[in-house]
Design a protein around this motif. Structure first.
Motif, mmCIF file in Angstrom:
data_model
loop_
_atom_site.group_PDB
_atom_site.id
_atom_site.type_symbol
_atom_site.label_atom_id
_atom_site.label_comp_id
_atom_site.label_asym_id
_atom_site.label_seq_id
_atom_site.Cartn_x
_atom_site.Cartn_y
_atom_site.Cartn_z
ATOM 1 N N PRO A 201 0.825 -1.213 0.000
ATOM 2 C CA PRO A 201 0.000 0.000 0.000
ATOM 3 C C PRO A 201 0.862 1.267 0.000
ATOM 4 N N ILE A 202 0.485 2.199 -0.862
ATOM 5 C CA ILE A 202 1.136 3.503 -0.963
ATOM 6 C C ILE A 202 0.003 4.519 -0.955
ATOM 7 N N GLY A 203 0.068 5.510 -0.069
ATOM 8 C CA GLY A 203 -1.061 6.429 -0.020
ATOM 9 C C GLY A 203 -0.741 7.815 0.476
ATOM 10 N N LEU A 204 -1.718 8.684 0.302
ATOM 11 C CA LEU A 204 -1.682 10.050 0.812
ATOM 12 C C LEU A 204 -2.923 10.284 1.664
ATOM 13 N N ASN A 205 -2.713 10.918 2.809
ATOM 14 C CA ASN A 205 -3.804 11.283 3.699
ATOM 15 C C ASN A 205 -3.904 12.805 3.757
ATOM 16 N N LEU A 206 -5.109 13.314 3.644
ATOM 17 C CA LEU A 206 -5.363 14.739 3.815
ATOM 18 C C LEU A 206 -6.289 14.876 5.020
ATOM 19 N N TRP A 207 -5.706 15.294 6.137
ATOM 20 C CA TRP A 207 -6.481 15.476 7.362
ATOM 21 C C TRP A 207 -7.052 16.887 7.374
ATOM 22 N N LYS A 208 -8.379 16.996 7.351
ATOM 23 C CA LYS A 208 -9.070 18.288 7.415
ATOM 24 C C LYS A 208 -9.031 18.820 8.849
ATOM 25 N N THR A 209 -9.282 17.930 9.814
ATOM 26 C CA THR A 209 -9.177 18.230 11.245
ATOM 27 C C THR A 209 -8.479 17.049 11.901
ATOM 28 N N LYS A 210 -8.297 17.111 13.213
ATOM 29 C CA LYS A 210 -7.674 15.996 13.943
ATOM 30 C C LYS A 210 -8.544 14.737 13.891
ATOM 31 N N GLN A 211 -9.849 14.900 13.708
ATOM 32 C CA GLN A 211 -10.763 13.770 13.717
ATOM 33 C C GLN A 211 -11.217 13.304 12.336
ATOM 34 N N LEU A 212 -11.025 14.090 11.273
ATOM 35 C CA LEU A 212 -11.604 13.740 9.985
ATOM 36 C C LEU A 212 -10.644 14.042 8.832
ATOM 37 N N GLY A 213 -10.552 13.072 7.925
ATOM 38 C CA GLY A 213 -9.679 13.255 6.775
ATOM 39 C C GLY A 213 -10.107 12.408 5.595
ATOM 40 N N PHE A 214 -9.365 12.551 4.498
ATOM 41 C CA PHE A 214 -9.587 11.794 3.273
ATOM 42 C C PHE A 214 -8.279 11.105 2.923
ATOM 43 N N SER A 215 -8.378 9.908 2.379
ATOM 44 C CA SER A 215 -7.190 9.154 2.016
ATOM 45 C C SER A 215 -7.382 8.535 0.642
ATOM 46 N N VAL A 216 -6.300 8.447 -0.101
ATOM 47 C CA VAL A 216 -6.316 7.730 -1.366
ATOM 48 C C VAL A 216 -5.094 6.808 -1.365
ATOM 49 N N GLU A 217 -5.326 5.571 -1.791
ATOM 50 C CA GLU A 217 -4.296 4.545 -1.686
ATOM 51 C C GLU A 217 -4.285 3.689 -2.948
ATOM 52 N N LEU A 218 -3.103 3.278 -3.359
ATOM 53 C CA LEU A 218 -2.925 2.273 -4.406
ATOM 54 C C LEU A 218 -2.194 1.101 -3.781
ATOM 55 N N VAL A 219 -2.661 -0.113 -4.108
ATOM 56 C CA VAL A 219 -2.051 -1.311 -3.537
ATOM 57 C C VAL A 219 -1.707 -2.293 -4.651
ATOM 58 N N PRO A 220 -0.454 -2.313 -5.122
ATOM 59 C CA PRO A 220 -0.044 -3.385 -6.023
ATOM 60 C C PRO A 220 0.057 -4.686 -5.225
ATOM 61 N N VAL A 221 -0.492 -5.760 -5.755
ATOM 62 C CA VAL A 221 -0.511 -7.051 -5.060
ATOM 63 C C VAL A 221 0.310 -8.048 -5.880
ATOM 64 N N VAL A 222 1.256 -8.696 -5.218
ATOM 65 C CA VAL A 222 2.116 -9.689 -5.858
ATOM 66 C C VAL A 222 1.740 -11.073 -5.334
ATOM 67 N N ARG A 223 1.620 -12.026 -6.260
ATOM 68 C CA ARG A 223 1.291 -13.410 -5.899
ATOM 69 C C ARG A 223 2.425 -14.314 -6.368
ATOM 70 N N ALA A 224 2.953 -15.111 -5.446
ATOM 71 C CA ALA A 224 3.996 -16.094 -5.762
ATOM 72 C C ALA A 224 3.411 -17.492 -5.586
ATOM 73 N N GLN A 225 3.534 -18.299 -6.648
ATOM 74 C CA GLN A 225 2.971 -19.646 -6.615
ATOM 75 C C GLN A 225 3.692 -20.492 -7.660
ATOM 76 N N ASN A 226 3.966 -21.749 -7.310
ATOM 77 C CA ASN A 226 4.600 -22.703 -8.225
ATOM 78 C C ASN A 226 5.894 -22.165 -8.837
ATOM 79 N N GLY A 227 6.697 -21.489 -8.049
ATOM 80 C CA GLY A 227 7.994 -21.019 -8.501
ATOM 81 C C GLY A 227 7.990 -19.762 -9.353
ATOM 82 N N THR A 228 6.829 -19.133 -9.545
ATOM 83 C CA THR A 228 6.777 -17.881 -10.295
ATOM 84 C C THR A 228 6.052 -16.830 -9.474
ATOM 85 N N SER A 229 6.253 -15.580 -9.831
ATOM 86 C CA SER A 229 5.543 -14.486 -9.153
ATOM 87 C C SER A 229 5.158 -13.447 -10.197
#
Length: 182
Positions: free
Chosen positions: A75-103
């Protein structure tokens, strides 16, 4: 008017002064240090993590990571906190799968969401999920800052993805994530 110049023998005195100056800048004075200022809002922070799905449940039963394959997300992301209690976040998550000797990169998740500060360094993130695999859903995430530093902090999190679509049964996954906020 005369201009005086100073010369330092072999540069030793100059290097000592520069070294002392750098030491004072890096360590600060033990006396008279002011406390860190309170955060100013809105505030932006970034983060990087490592995500390990542990178990996935659907109508066909359960499937655990590390058994017949290994899946890891970054996961790689940016958080924009509007206040101490509330914010917005956007995230990208590249997922890698390793199985049977390949990934391979098996999926990328786009994860926008709302952040809610729960106090005591706990945060709830309510995320929408859109996967390149064709699945979609929501991902509630509970996280905790476990170590604060002057320029970054370390966190642990429990993501709980719920996925639908693309001709597969609805699924629920429990995972473990850790990372750094900067």
């Amino acid at each position: 008017m005369t201009i005086q110049t100073f010369s330092f023998r072999s540069g030793r005195l100059a290097s000592r002064i520069v070294s002392l100056f750098i030491l004072v800048l890096l360590t600060g004075s033990a006396h008279g240090q002011t406390p860190a200022p309170a955060p100013v809002f809105p505030r932006v922070s970034g983060y990087q993590g490592i995500l390990h799905p542990i178990v996935t449940l659907d109508k066909n039963g359960s499937e655990t990571n590390f058994r017949h394959y290994y899946v890891v997300g970054f996961p790689i992301g940016l958080n924009l906190w509007k206040t101490k209690q509330l914010g917005f976040s956007v995230e990208l998550v590249p997922v890698v799968r390793a199985q049977n000797g390949t990934s391979r990169v098996s999926n990328v998740v786009f994860h926008p969401g709302v952040l809610v500060g729960l106090g005591h360094d706990f945060t709830f993130a309510g995320r929408l999920a859109f996967e390149t695999s064709g699945r979609y859903g929501i991902t509630p995430v509970f996280s905790k800052i476990v170590k604060k530093g002057p320029t970054n902090s370390y966190f642990v999190a429990v993501p709980l993805p719920i996925r639908l679509g693309n001709g597969h049964a609805a699924s629920f996954t429990a995972g473990f994530q850790f990372g750094i906020v900067f």
